[in-house]
Design a protein around this motif. Structure first.
Motif, mmCIF file in Angstrom:
data_model
loop_
_atom_site.group_PDB
_atom_site.id
_atom_site.type_symbol
_atom_site.label_atom_id
_atom_site.label_comp_id
_atom_site.label_asym_id
_atom_site.label_seq_id
_atom_site.Cartn_x
_atom_site.Cartn_y
_atom_site.Cartn_z
ATOM 1 N N ALA A 1 0.841 -1.203 0.000
ATOM 2 C CA ALA A 1 0.000 0.000 0.000
ATOM 3 C C ALA A 1 0.878 1.256 0.000
ATOM 4 C CB ALA A 1 -0.919 -0.008 1.206
ATOM 5 N N ALA A 2 1.959 1.202 0.755
ATOM 6 C CA ALA A 2 2.902 2.326 0.747
ATOM 7 C C ALA A 2 3.502 2.491 -0.645
ATOM 8 C CB ALA A 2 4.007 2.077 1.778
ATOM 9 N N GLY A 3 3.646 1.356 -1.345
ATOM 10 C CA GLY A 3 4.167 1.420 -2.709
ATOM 11 C C GLY A 3 3.227 2.173 -3.636
ATOM 12 N N GLN B 1 2.242 6.979 -6.937
ATOM 13 C CA GLN B 1 1.494 8.194 -7.285
ATOM 14 C C GLN B 1 2.367 9.441 -7.215
ATOM 15 O OE1 GLN B 1 -1.584 7.639 -4.339
ATOM 16 N NE2 GLN B 1 -3.030 6.836 -5.847
ATOM 17 N N ASN B 2 3.251 9.466 -6.210
ATOM 18 C CA ASN B 2 4.042 10.676 -5.988
ATOM 19 C C ASN B 2 5.326 10.744 -6.799
ATOM 20 O OD1 ASN B 2 2.145 11.549 -4.117
ATOM 21 N ND2 ASN B 2 3.228 10.615 -2.380
ATOM 22 N N GLU B 3 5.904 9.548 -7.123
ATOM 23 C CA GLU B 3 7.229 9.565 -7.739
ATOM 24 C C GLU B 3 7.255 8.973 -9.151
ATOM 25 O OE1 GLU B 3 10.010 7.697 -5.076
ATOM 26 O OE2 GLU B 3 9.148 8.672 -3.317
ATOM 27 N N VAL B 4 6.578 7.827 -9.340
ATOM 28 C CA VAL B 4 6.669 7.126 -10.631
ATOM 29 C C VAL B 4 5.710 7.720 -11.660
ATOM 30 C CG1 VAL B 4 6.432 4.894 -11.796
ATOM 31 C CG2 VAL B 4 7.387 5.020 -9.483
ATOM 32 N N GLN C 1 6.637 10.851 -13.657
ATOM 33 C CA GLN C 1 7.683 10.652 -14.665
ATOM 34 C C GLN C 1 7.130 10.046 -15.955
ATOM 35 O OE1 GLN C 1 10.836 8.333 -12.920
ATOM 36 N NE2 GLN C 1 10.979 9.642 -11.119
ATOM 37 N N LYS C 2 6.023 9.309 -15.855
ATOM 38 C CA LYS C 2 5.449 8.626 -17.019
ATOM 39 C C LYS C 2 4.021 9.087 -17.283
ATOM 40 C CE LYS C 2 8.199 4.369 -16.629
ATOM 41 N NZ LYS C 2 8.792 4.389 -17.977
ATOM 42 N N GLN C 3 3.704 10.300 -16.865
ATOM 43 C CA GLN C 3 2.327 10.786 -16.994
ATOM 44 C C GLN C 3 1.843 10.771 -18.442
ATOM 45 O OE1 GLN C 3 1.580 14.517 -15.078
ATOM 46 N NE2 GLN C 3 -0.500 14.698 -15.869
#
Length: 224
Positions: free
Chosen positions: A5-7, A12-15, A18-20
């Motif tokens: 869940a932390a992943g 959402q915040n980091e990955v 970058q790939k939006q």
């Protein structure tokens, strides 16, 4: 909070940022390069092994990377194969087994699965591969028998794939290729079935010609 869940929060915040652009494009539809059929084993990370992004593989997973032969009975695998081939028109299907496969260990000794009746019945779809190993590989050491079973099971499931009408039609039209792979969890190696030699060979040998074409295309794009 569970680790996975932390992943999600980290995704959402980091990955995602970058790939939006990729995810916004994927929201409009998918055009995967392959239907990838592999085991449910948690140690098999398809995107990591194939270095693919979301949208590039249409994935079906189950115990033993099994493809039941086509029947009139509707099941999840049958429906997914039909959708991938007839609707998405994937040009490739990969059946990928792996080392240390618990399903294949169970298939070799189904008498020990009486308490797991659904698994025991499911592994019946691998019986022909087990029979081949017990006959041709009867003098081999246990580990070598298991290696042989992993390969024979992949070959058997490729045969089952050909019984599905959408697959048979696409193969006849020349719009679909089937591939059989075995992934080694410990070494990261992948061997691929070479139909001409009827052997599994290193993936870089099996696809040497395709890799050369890719390298040539990349070279041309960089020099243009």
């Amino acid at each position: 909070m569970p680790k996975f869940a932390a992943g999600v929060v980290r995704f959402q915040n980091e990955v995602y940022p970058q790939k939006q652009e990729l995810f916004e494009k994927l929201s409009q539809g998918q055009e995967p390069e392959a239907l990838f059929i592999t085991c449910s084993d948690s140690r098999i990370e398809t995107a990591m092994i194939t270095q693919t992004d979301p949208g590039e593989l249409f994935i079906c997973r189950n115990a033993g990377n099994i493809v039941p032969p086509h029947t009139s009975h509707t099941g999840g695998m049958t429906a997914s194969i039909e959708f991938a081939v007839a609707a998405l028109k994937v040009p490739h299907i990969v059946v990928c087994g792996h080392t240390e496969c618990g399903a294949m260990k169970g298939a070799m000794n189904t008498d020990g699965l009486d308490a797991l009746p659904h698994i025991k019945e499911w592994l019946g779809y691998s019986k022909a591969a087990v029979d081949i190993v017990k006959e041709i590989g009867k003098d081999k050491a246990e580990q070598d028998q298991m290696s042989m079973l992993l390969e024979q099971n992949v070959i058997l499931q490729l045969q089952h794939l050909r019984t599905h009408p959408t697959v048979a039609t696409a193969l006849a039209m020349g719009t679909l290729e089937l591939h059989g792979w075995v992934y080694d969890i410990k070494t990261g190696g992948v061997s691929a079935y070479d139909e001409d030699s009827n052997e599994f060979v290193a993936v870089n040998d099996r696809y040497a010609a395709e890799f050369a074409k890719l390298a040539g295309a990349d070279s041309c794009s960089h020099s243009a």
